[in-house]
Design a protein around this motif. Structure first.
Motif, PDB file in Angstrom:
ATOM      1  N   GLN A 209       0.852  -1.196   0.000  1.00  0.00           N
ATOM      2  CA  GLN A 209       0.000   0.000   0.000  1.00  0.00           C
ATOM      3  C   GLN A 209       0.882   1.237   0.000  1.00  0.00           C
ATOM      4  OE1 GLN A 209      -1.562  -1.488   3.808  1.00  0.00           O
ATOM      5  NE2 GLN A 209      -3.562  -0.882   3.050  1.00  0.00           N
ATOM      6  N   ASP A 210       0.322   2.349  -0.450  1.00  0.00           N
ATOM      7  CA  ASP A 210       1.000   3.626  -0.281  1.00  0.00           C
ATOM      8  C   ASP A 210       0.234   4.463   0.728  1.00  0.00           C
ATOM      9  OD1 ASP A 210      -1.124   3.937  -2.064  1.00  0.00           O
ATOM     10  OD2 ASP A 210      -0.127   5.471  -3.261  1.00  0.00           O
ATOM     11  N   LEU A 211       0.947   5.346   1.400  1.00  0.00           N
ATOM     12  CA  LEU A 211       0.319   6.214   2.397  1.00  0.00           C
ATOM     13  C   LEU A 211       1.073   7.526   2.467  1.00  0.00           C
ATOM     14  CD1 LEU A 211       1.095   5.305   6.131  1.00  0.00           C
ATOM     15  CD2 LEU A 211       2.675   4.935   4.231  1.00  0.00           C
ATOM     16  N   ARG A 212       0.442   8.497   3.099  1.00  0.00           N
ATOM     17  CA  ARG A 212       1.084   9.777   3.387  1.00  0.00           C
ATOM     18  C   ARG A 212       0.767  10.127   4.826  1.00  0.00           C
ATOM     19  NH1 ARG A 212      -1.668  13.040   0.307  1.00  0.00           N
ATOM     20  NH2 ARG A 212      -0.529  12.494  -1.590  1.00  0.00           N
ATOM     21  N   LEU A 213       1.785  10.359   5.621  1.00  0.00           N
ATOM     22  CA  LEU A 213       1.616  10.710   7.023  1.00  0.00           C
ATOM     23  C   LEU A 213       1.775  12.213   7.203  1.00  0.00           C
ATOM     24  CD1 LEU A 213       3.676   7.851   8.708  1.00  0.00           C
ATOM     25  CD2 LEU A 213       1.193   8.114   8.744  1.00  0.00           C
ATOM     26  N   ARG A 214       0.858  12.819   7.945  1.00  0.00           N
ATOM     27  CA  ARG A 214       0.951  14.223   8.347  1.00  0.00           C
ATOM     28  C   ARG A 214       0.958  14.250   9.865  1.00  0.00           C
ATOM     29  NH1 ARG A 214       2.256  17.312   3.838  1.00  0.00           N
ATOM     30  NH2 ARG A 214       0.787  16.928   2.127  1.00  0.00           N
ATOM     31  N   ARG A 226      -4.160  14.944  -9.853  1.00  0.00           N
ATOM     32  CA  ARG A 226      -4.136  13.500  -9.606  1.00  0.00           C
ATOM     33  C   ARG A 226      -5.520  12.923  -9.873  1.00  0.00           C
ATOM     34  NH1 ARG A 226       1.299  11.958  -9.126  1.00  0.00           N
ATOM     35  NH2 ARG A 226       2.358  13.223  -7.575  1.00  0.00           N
ATOM     36  N   ASP A 227      -5.874  12.790 -11.150  1.00  0.00           N
ATOM     37  CA  ASP A 227      -7.199  12.285 -11.497  1.00  0.00           C
ATOM     38  C   ASP A 227      -7.353  10.785 -11.254  1.00  0.00           C
ATOM     39  OD1 ASP A 227      -8.094  14.763 -12.249  1.00  0.00           O
ATOM     40  OD2 ASP A 227      -7.575  14.513 -14.361  1.00  0.00           O
ATOM     41  N   VAL A 228      -6.265  10.098 -10.904  1.00  0.00           N
ATOM     42  CA  VAL A 228      -6.377   8.668 -10.611  1.00  0.00           C
ATOM     43  C   VAL A 228      -6.921   8.426  -9.212  1.00  0.00           C
ATOM     44  CG1 VAL A 228      -4.572   7.971 -12.211  1.00  0.00           C
ATOM     45  CG2 VAL A 228      -3.960   8.514  -9.838  1.00  0.00           C
ATOM     46  N   GLY A 229      -6.804   9.426  -8.332  1.00  0.00           N
ATOM     47  CA  GLY A 229      -7.223   9.247  -6.951  1.00  0.00           C
ATOM     48  C   GLY A 229      -6.073   9.510  -5.998  1.00  0.00           C
ATOM     49  N   PHE A 230      -6.142   8.921  -4.804  1.00  0.00           N
ATOM     50  CA  PHE A 230      -5.124   9.154  -3.785  1.00  0.00           C
ATOM     51  C   PHE A 230      -3.811   8.459  -4.155  1.00  0.00           C
ATOM     52  CE2 PHE A 230      -2.815   7.446  -0.129  1.00  0.00           C
ATOM     53  CZ  PHE A 230      -2.434   8.632   0.481  1.00  0.00           C
ATOM     54  N   LEU A 256       2.180 -11.323  -3.932  1.00  0.00           N
ATOM     55  CA  LEU A 256       2.083  -9.878  -4.084  1.00  0.00           C
ATOM     56  C   LEU A 256       0.629  -9.469  -4.253  1.00  0.00           C
ATOM     57  CD1 LEU A 256       4.969  -9.345  -6.672  1.00  0.00           C
ATOM     58  CD2 LEU A 256       5.121  -9.124  -4.181  1.00  0.00           C
ATOM     59  N   LEU A 257       0.194  -8.517  -3.466  1.00  0.00           N
ATOM     60  CA  LEU A 257      -1.141  -7.942  -3.572  1.00  0.00           C
ATOM     61  C   LEU A 257      -1.009  -6.431  -3.628  1.00  0.00           C
ATOM     62  CD1 LEU A 257      -4.231  -7.512  -3.208  1.00  0.00           C
ATOM     63  CD2 LEU A 257      -3.905  -7.944  -0.756  1.00  0.00           C
ATOM     64  N   ASN A 258      -1.507  -5.825  -4.698  1.00  0.00           N
ATOM     65  CA  ASN A 258      -1.592  -4.371  -4.747  1.00  0.00           C
ATOM     66  C   ASN A 258      -2.885  -3.958  -4.052  1.00  0.00           C
ATOM     67  OD1 ASN A 258      -1.834  -1.658  -5.253  1.00  0.00           O
ATOM     68  ND2 ASN A 258      -1.388  -1.789  -7.440  1.00  0.00           N
ATOM     69  N   ALA A 259      -2.761  -3.552  -2.786  1.00  0.00           N
ATOM     70  CA  ALA A 259      -3.911  -3.116  -1.999  1.00  0.00           C
ATOM     71  C   ALA A 259      -3.993  -1.599  -1.917  1.00  0.00           C
ATOM     72  CB  ALA A 259      -3.848  -3.716  -0.595  1.00  0.00           C
ATOM     73  N   SER A 260      -3.244  -0.899  -2.766  1.00  0.00           N
ATOM     74  CA  SER A 260      -3.372   0.549  -2.852  1.00  0.00           C
ATOM     75  C   SER A 260      -4.681   0.905  -3.543  1.00  0.00           C
ATOM     76  CB  SER A 260      -2.194   1.149  -3.616  1.00  0.00           C
ATOM     77  OG  SER A 260      -0.996   1.046  -2.867  1.00  0.00           O
ATOM     78  N   THR A 261      -5.103   2.142  -3.377  1.00  0.00           N
ATOM     79  CA  THR A 261      -6.375   2.556  -3.941  1.00  0.00           C
ATOM     80  C   THR A 261      -6.246   3.072  -5.362  1.00  0.00           C
ATOM     81  OG1 THR A 261      -6.168   4.787  -3.022  1.00  0.00           O
ATOM     82  CG2 THR A 261      -7.273   3.127  -1.662  1.00  0.00           C
ATOM     83  N   ALA A 262      -5.057   3.514  -5.775  1.00  0.00           N
ATOM     84  CA  ALA A 262      -4.894   4.056  -7.126  1.00  0.00           C
ATOM     85  C   ALA A 262      -3.536   3.752  -7.740  1.00  0.00           C
ATOM     86  CB  ALA A 262      -5.108   5.573  -7.127  1.00  0.00           C
ATOM     87  N   HIS A 475     -11.120  -0.576 -10.613  1.00  0.00           N
ATOM     88  CA  HIS A 475     -10.641  -0.773  -9.247  1.00  0.00           C
ATOM     89  C   HIS A 475      -9.657   0.308  -8.810  1.00  0.00           C
ATOM     90  CE1 HIS A 475      -9.977  -3.023  -5.535  1.00  0.00           C
ATOM     91  NE2 HIS A 475     -10.927  -3.834  -5.913  1.00  0.00           N
ATOM     92  N   LEU A 476      -9.486   1.369  -9.597  1.00  0.00           N
ATOM     93  CA  LEU A 476      -8.933   2.599  -9.049  1.00  0.00           C
ATOM     94  C   LEU A 476     -10.096   3.203  -8.264  1.00  0.00           C
ATOM     95  CD1 LEU A 476      -7.027   1.916 -11.490  1.00  0.00           C
ATOM     96  CD2 LEU A 476      -6.582   4.369 -11.640  1.00  0.00           C
ATOM     97  N   LEU A 477     -10.011   3.146  -6.949  1.00  0.00           N
ATOM     98  CA  LEU A 477     -11.218   3.191  -6.133  1.00  0.00           C
ATOM     99  C   LEU A 477     -11.921   4.536  -6.138  1.00  0.00           C
ATOM    100  CD1 LEU A 477     -10.127   0.923  -3.145  1.00  0.00           C
ATOM    101  CD2 LEU A 477     -11.452   0.332  -5.182  1.00  0.00           C
ATOM    102  N   TRP A 478     -11.211   5.620  -6.394  1.00  0.00           N
ATOM    103  CA  TRP A 478     -11.901   6.899  -6.529  1.00  0.00           C
ATOM    104  C   TRP A 478     -12.763   6.893  -7.785  1.00  0.00           C
ATOM    105  CZ3 TRP A 478     -10.501  11.875  -9.194  1.00  0.00           C
ATOM    106  CH2 TRP A 478     -11.304  12.919  -8.749  1.00  0.00           C
ATOM    107  N   HIS A 479     -12.271   6.275  -8.859  1.00  0.00           N
ATOM    108  CA  HIS A 479     -13.076   6.143 -10.079  1.00  0.00           C
ATOM    109  C   HIS A 479     -14.339   5.340  -9.781  1.00  0.00           C
ATOM    110  CE1 HIS A 479      -9.375   6.777 -12.950  1.00  0.00           C
ATOM    111  NE2 HIS A 479      -9.531   7.757 -12.070  1.00  0.00           N
ATOM    112  N   GLU A 480     -14.180   4.244  -9.043  1.00  0.00           N
ATOM    113  CA  GLU A 480     -15.353   3.454  -8.642  1.00  0.00           C
ATOM    114  C   GLU A 480     -16.339   4.302  -7.848  1.00  0.00           C
ATOM    115  OE1 GLU A 480     -16.311   0.458  -5.077  1.00  0.00           O
ATOM    116  OE2 GLU A 480     -14.556  -0.132  -6.246  1.00  0.00           O
TER     117      GLU A 480
END
Length: 505
Positions: A209-214, A226-230, A256-262, A475-480
């Motif tokens: 997965q990818d993430l961003r921490l603030r 970023r029209d693909v989503g997060f 391997l599982l791509n569990a990222s959202t985009a 399955h680019l989940l924002w598109h969904e």
């Protein structure tokens, strides 16, 4: 002589012109800055300091009738991805991700899903063949405080599946917060092959997965263009940042599982070593394929076997994306990003592993020769076949026991993929030619670059249910979430589709 009025007008026009130039310069500078800072790379800078977390195998009980029973609690909590920083997260039976469920082909399973979140969610069994009422799509919402108990008989070959939420309009958010886990199916044919199979030792789940921490929170914002989503700026494996795994065997199997959202990953090793691809979304290939990279879009899986030498280290990384996107789309879809993901550390002495077999299992998907029809699905940001998702509309009706060919085409300029619930399909051709090796196994999700068409053979074995639909979607989940999804029902010969209920979620 120029009149005072004309002088004032000239000064006003000159001032307006200067203002326009300044505004355009600022805009151009802003675009240039966004462009120059759009790519991300952790290659060569990652210090692998954390042991890889291996999700535990889910506890289960077996009823007198042989039914295997699992319990999954959907819950919130906090997770320390970095020391001293507790981020609010969601998980199954814990604060982040979930345990690995495991069952045999032919086994009856029941899962008690208890929702302890303050909002409704679902659990979709991605890649599983099961009745539509048990699928966990947006028609099977689990309200806060409620329990949902799906039950079905596992009826498919050994494979690496997974589970995640599927609430209409909120799937990206629920998955990004941490709701995901693996579901492994076993069978006798796969067990006889002597592939690496000791869970957590030489057979490793690799949930990327990818993430961003603030600071102390997960940032889910979509950045400019970023029209693909997060898209995040760091990667996790099994919820671990910068992980390493000690290896004690000559051969190690990575699920391997791509569990990222985009994000789309191009998995390879830092030394470009070859590996054997032995499985795709829905199970094993007919024979291993030797590759040095494999691309996975969100939702896709690949089982690879890599050979280690005593005492060495190698890094699984994601390379730049080569997917036929134009320079703008590639840049802002994360195509120029590169990541060091997981370090494998071989022990000074390794246990000997059996050689990989030359043949694996016979094909389990249809070849399309008995297809009764061919349908077309055009994917665009505006929807599928020009229509956005409607919960109370059935888009496609298929007959139980029949095979169909679905021609799926990306008709806009951004990346998409296509996931079909309930069935595994065979890729008959891709971009006008034979499918590449990574698309020759059973699939339920496939990436499509702009302008690319894939022809898929699918068999619908039921059971029939005219009132409860399955989904197909990007399955680019924002598109969904925005409506790139349609519904199909399976009916008996001559039966008509019912009317699925719409709801407020």
């Amino acid at each position: 002589m120029v009149s005072p009025l004309r002088r004032r007008l000239r000064r006003a026009l000159l001032g307006a012109g200067v203002l326009v130039v300044v505004v355009l310069t600022v805009i151009a500078g802003g675009v240039a800055w966004v462009w120059s800072t759009a790519d991300i790379s952790t290659v060569g800078t990652t210090e692998f300091t954390r042991p890889l977390t291996i999700p535990p195998l889910a506890a289960s009980t077996v009823e007198p009738d042989g039914t295997r029973v699992f319990t999954l609690d959907i819950q919130s909590g906090t997770t320390a991805f970095e020391p001293g920083h507790e981020a609010e997260t969601w998980g199954f039976n814990g604060s982040y991700l979930g345990p690995t469920l495991r069952a045999n082909n032919g086994e009856r399973v029941r899962v008690r899903v208890r929702n302890q979140l303050p909002e409704a969610s679902t659990v979709h069994w991605h890649g599983m063949h099961l009745p539509a009422t048990m699928d966990g799509g947006p028609h099977q919402m689990v309200e806060p405080g409620a329990t949902w108990t799906p039950e079905w008989t596992v009826a498919q070959p050994a494979s690496t599946l997974w589970y995640h939420p599927h609430p209409h309009g909120a799937t990206e958010d629920h998955v990004r917060r941490g709701l995901a886990g693996m579901f492994l199916v076993d069978d006798a044919a796969a067990a006889a092959l002597r592939l690496p199979s000791t869970y957590g030792v030489d057979d490793l789940p690799v949930i990327v997965q990818d993430l961003r921490l603030r600071g102390d929170r997960l940032d889910g914002a979509h950045t400019a263009f970023r029209d693909v989503g997060f898209l995040g700026n760091r990667t996790l494996v099994n919820g671990t940042l910068a992980p390493y795994q000690e290896i004690g065997d000559e051969l190690v199997r990575l699920r391997l599982l791509n569990a990222s959202t985009a994000r789309i990953y191009t998995f390879t090793f830092d030394d470009a070593r070859p590996f054997a691809l032995v499985g795709t979304d829905g199970g094993l290939l007919e024979r291993p394929a030797t590759l040095d990279r494999v691309q996975l879009s969100p939702g896709e899986r690949a089982e690879i076997v890599v050979r280690m030498r005593p005492g060495e280290r190698t890094v699984l990384r994601s390379d730049r994306l080569d997917a036929g996107l134009d320079f703008w789309a590639n840049r802002f879809a994360g195509g120029d990003d590169t990541f060091d993901i997981l370090e494998l550390r071989a022990a000074p002495t390794l246990r000997e592993s059996p050689a990989l077999p030359a043949a694996l299992v016979p094909a389990s998907t249809p070849d399309g020769s008995d297809a009764v029809t061919e349908r077309r699905f055009d994917l665009a940001f505006s929807g599928i076949n020009g229509a956005k998702m409607a919960m109370d509309r059935v888009d496609t009706v298929v007959t139980r026991g029949t095979t169909e060919i679905w021609a799926v085409r990306n008709v806009d300029g951004m990346p998409h993929n296509f996931h079909v619930h309930d069935v595994q399909f065979r890729v008959l051709d891709y971009a006008g030619g034979a499918p590449p090796p990574a698309l020759t196994g059973p699939k339920d999700t496939i990436f499509l670059a702009p302008g690319v068409t894939a022809r898929l053979a699918l068999r619908f074995d039921g059971p029939a249910d005219p009132d409860t639909p399955y989904m197909y979607h990007c399955h680019l989940l924002w598109h969904e979430d925005l409506g790139m999804m349609g519904q199909f029902v399976v009916v008996e010969p001559g039966q008509q589709a019912g009317a699925p209920p719409g709801h407020a979620h």
